[in-house]
Structures are given as C-alpha cells and as structure tokens.
Scaffold this active site. Structure first.
Site, mmCIF file in Angstrom:
data_model
loop_
_atom_site.group_PDB
_atom_site.id
_atom_site.type_symbol
_atom_site.label_atom_id
_atom_site.label_comp_id
_atom_site.label_asym_id
_atom_site.label_seq_id
_atom_site.Cartn_x
_atom_site.Cartn_y
_atom_site.Cartn_z
ATOM 1 N N ASP A 59 35.516 42.144 40.166
ATOM 2 C CA ASP A 59 34.908 41.896 38.854
ATOM 3 C C ASP A 59 34.738 40.686 38.295
ATOM 4 O O ASP A 59 34.597 40.626 37.044
ATOM 5 C CB ASP A 59 35.237 43.251 37.906
ATOM 6 C CG ASP A 59 36.613 42.722 37.117
ATOM 7 O OD1 ASP A 59 37.462 42.195 37.992
ATOM 8 O OD2 ASP A 59 36.770 42.958 35.998
ATOM 9 N N GLU A 60 35.252 39.560 39.024
ATOM 10 C CA GLU A 60 35.278 38.386 38.269
ATOM 11 C C GLU A 60 34.788 37.324 39.258
ATOM 12 O O GLU A 60 35.304 37.241 40.608
ATOM 13 C CB GLU A 60 36.844 38.295 38.077
ATOM 14 C CG GLU A 60 37.420 37.237 37.127
ATOM 15 C CD GLU A 60 38.861 37.211 37.058
ATOM 16 O OE1 GLU A 60 39.423 36.288 36.920
ATOM 17 O OE2 GLU A 60 39.654 38.292 37.429
HETATM 18 MG MG LIG Z 1 38.171 42.078 34.535
#
Ligand SMILES: [Mg+2]
Length: 396
Positions: free
Chosen positions: A103-104
């Site tokens: 998620d990054e």
């Molecule tokens: Mg995150």
C-alpha cells in the site's frame, strides 16, 4: 535538476478496507490480525490506535487495551485487489514507481510539470483519484528526495498532503526528534540519547567522523539525512526472469487426454501469475521429463506475448504434440513464460485479439485463486474425469 518525489501511503490500509466493505465498522475501533491467543496485529483503524493499539502488537494485548475492538481476519486477496487498483492509478502518472509494500510507493515525477502539473498538483490529483476509485484515503509527501517525501507523508496522516519545499527543509528537520530519521530505531535512539543527543538539531552538531565512530555505516547515513540529503533513486522493481509451474505426477502419464488435462492446469496457474505481475510473456517453454528421468525443453516465441489461459494452453499443447517422443510415458510437465513485456508498454491494443469473455473468465479465476489458493479453482475441463483420480492410477 531538482528532483520531485512523491511518497504515497494508504491510511491504516487493511483496517480501512474492512471498514469500507462493512459499513457497520465505520468509525469503530477495528483490528485486523491473527488469532487472539498467538496472533499479532497486522493493522488497526485510527479509532483503535487511540487506545494505544499498534501493528505488530500481540492480539491478546491489543484486545486488553481496547476491549470494544472489532477483530477481523486478514483478507490478503482483497487487499491485493485494492493494491492493484491504486498502483494502476500511480502508473498513469509516471512509470517511475517504486513499490515499498502492498500500500505504499515512491513516484519520481521530476520533469513532468509541463505535462501533468506541479508535483503537489499531481499528488492532489492522485489522492482524489484513489478516493474516487477505491473509496479509501491515501496520504502523500512531496519533496526533493525519498527520505524527505516519506518523512512528509508519515507526518500528515491520515488523508493528508505535506509538501516540503527545498527552502523549508532545514527548519522542518531541525524541529524533529532523532526518531524521525530513517534508520533510527529504538536501539540507535537509545545509543544517541546516552550521548545527550535527542533532536536532529543536536545531531547536526556532530562531525561525520564522530558519528561513524559511534554508529558505523549508519552514522554516515544519518550525517546526510539530518541535513536532508538523500541521493537514492526511485527504483522500479526488476522483472522476474521467468514465471512457471511444473507438476510431477504420482504415476507416469501416457494418454494424450491425461497430459492435456495436466497442461491446462499448469496453464491456469502460470497465466494467473503472469497476469498478477502485470506482464505478458513472449517466450513459452515446455519442459518434459520422461519416466526414465531424461528430460527436454522446447520453446516457442509469440510476438504479442501471452497472458491468458487459453493461448498459453494451446501453445504448450502444440509443443507437446510436436516434440514428445513417441508414446513414452511422462513423469513431469512444466510450463514457463519468459521474455516479458509489461501490460502498459503499448501492448494493450493486442488484448483486443483475446476474446473479452476469456479475459473476464481469467479475471474471475485470478480472484478465486487469490482467495483460495491454486487448489481452490479448477476449470470445468479439469474437473471432468477428475485429474487427481487419474494421477493415482498405476501406469499403463
Ligand atoms: Mg500504509
């Protein structure tokens, strides 16, 4: 040229996905993680963080701190689905994307200004797109290097945007505790505290040599970071050399229909992995190992690239038909795809040739495979005649 880096990080990702999918969880303390007796917290909503819960904490402790927490199991397939959505959005702005986790990511948008707008404008556009398409919030840091961009995003969460202009960097850094620096964990922090160094401003007073004496290589890194300097490039992940699967049969197989059934099963697996990696393979290799352990490999090049089950299956079947020696019993079959092109490198038009229905069937299979693993899904053709029963049959 001044670089422009954006660091994007979804807010409380797993917990936010759970809140999105089950509206009853909105505004509630949500913990995603393993079992209560032995598991750890994988993620927690901001409401749970208010009770002192954080990721990597033992579940038992987390639930003690926050008895009203709603605990949900990890749904990896679902998070990967959302992850693909957000990375597809990132990829529309630049192909210089470095994923750091599910998620990054870092995006290098240097030199994109005329085409896409200023770096803060790009970050705002991405934040809006992510919200619109996934219903989730992402925070963004914009700065001249990776260290500062990540620092910025971590300090504006949730749903924030922090832009560090070059002339603001100094004042901003000097106000921070040393724990804000990349690489300063509890152990290093304690070591520095013992020398009376608690802030970035105090760290800056030290010579490089004295930092290196105390902390080794990390000392040199911190000397640069506390001055806001970080030369590391945004690195695209390297593509795998090949993606494949093979199966050794419990009993050697001779009949064409048995071998084809195994090939189809391998094609489902391999094409699924290739699609999940966002790739198309231009070279397919079929590996055959005979009952006497002698083996051979034969390859075929398909210029358009292969990513769907049926063309992978058909190409492998053709190779088997052309190169299998007589009716020799087969001990193992393998399918490998290599020589990859990414789906975004101008190959998309070629998908028009693949029947849309087959693509959507493949997409459905991908979803099921993610949810239940490779064993969870078999095409109807694989189920006819039950291949596992066949495998246990003694050789003919
Ligand atoms: Mg995150």
């Amino acid at each position: 040229m001044q670089r422009a880096i954006i660091h994007l990080d979804m807010d409380a990702f797993f917990a936010s996905v759970e809140q999105l999918d089950d509206p009853r969880l909105a505004g509630q303390p949500v913990i995603v993680g393993g079992s209560l007796d032995r598991g750890v917290v994988c993620a927690c909503s901001y409401e749970a963080r208010a009770y002192g819960v954080h990721s990597a904490m033992a579940m038992a402790k987390a639930v003690r701190l926050c008895p009203s927490a709603i605990v949900r199991p990890v749904r990896k397939g679902r998070y990967q689905e959302v992850s693909r959505q957000i990375f597809a959005i990132f990829g529309e702005y630049t192909d210089r994307v470095e994923p750091l986790s599910i998620d990054e990511a870092f995006l290098d948008v240097s030199g994109c200004e005329r085409l896409l707008g200023t770096p803060p404008a790009i970050a705002r556009a991405i934040i809006a797109r992510v919200k619109q398409e996934t219903g989730l919030t992402v925070s963004a840091g914009v700065a001249q290097n990776k260290f500062l961009a990540k620092l910025a995003s971590s300090r504006c969460k949730p749903a924030g945007l922090l832009v560090l202009e070059p002339e603001q960097v100094d004042a901003y850094l000097l106000s921070l505790p040393i724990e804000a620096l990349w690489g300063v964990g509890p152990k290093t922090a304690e070591q520095l505290h013992r020398h009376g160094i608690r802030s970035v401003a105090e760290l800056r007073q030290l010579e490089r040599s004295s930092l290196e004496t105390r902390l080794g290589q990390l000392g040199g890194v911190l000397y640069e970071l506390c001055r806001g300097r970080d030369e590391r490039e945004v690195e695209r992940p390297s593509e795998p050399h090949s993606i494949g699967a093979e199966e050794t049969f419990t009993a050697d197989l001779s009949a064409a229909e048995d071998l084809n059934r195994e090939l189809l099963q391998l094609a489902v697996k391999v094409s699924g992995r290739v699609r999940r990696a966002g790739l198309r393979g231009r070279r397919l290799t079929l590996k055959i190992k005979y009952a006497d352990f002698s083996q051979m490999s034969r390859s075929r090049t398909v210029a358009a690239g292969l990513a769907t089950t049926d063309p992978v299956f058909q190409t492998a079947k053709r190779l088997l038909l052309d190169h299998r020696q007589g009716q020799r019993p087969v001990r193992l079959l393998g399918i490998y795809l290599a020589d990859f092109v990414t789906e975004t490198s101008g190959q998309q038009a070629l998908f028009a040739d693949d029947q849309a229905s087959k693509r959507s069937l493949d997409a459905a299979i991908d979803t099921l495979q993610e949810r239940f693993g490779d064993a969870g899904i078999k095409r109807a053709t694989l189920l006819e005649g039950s291949s596992s029963a066949n495998r246990r049959k003694p050789p003919r």
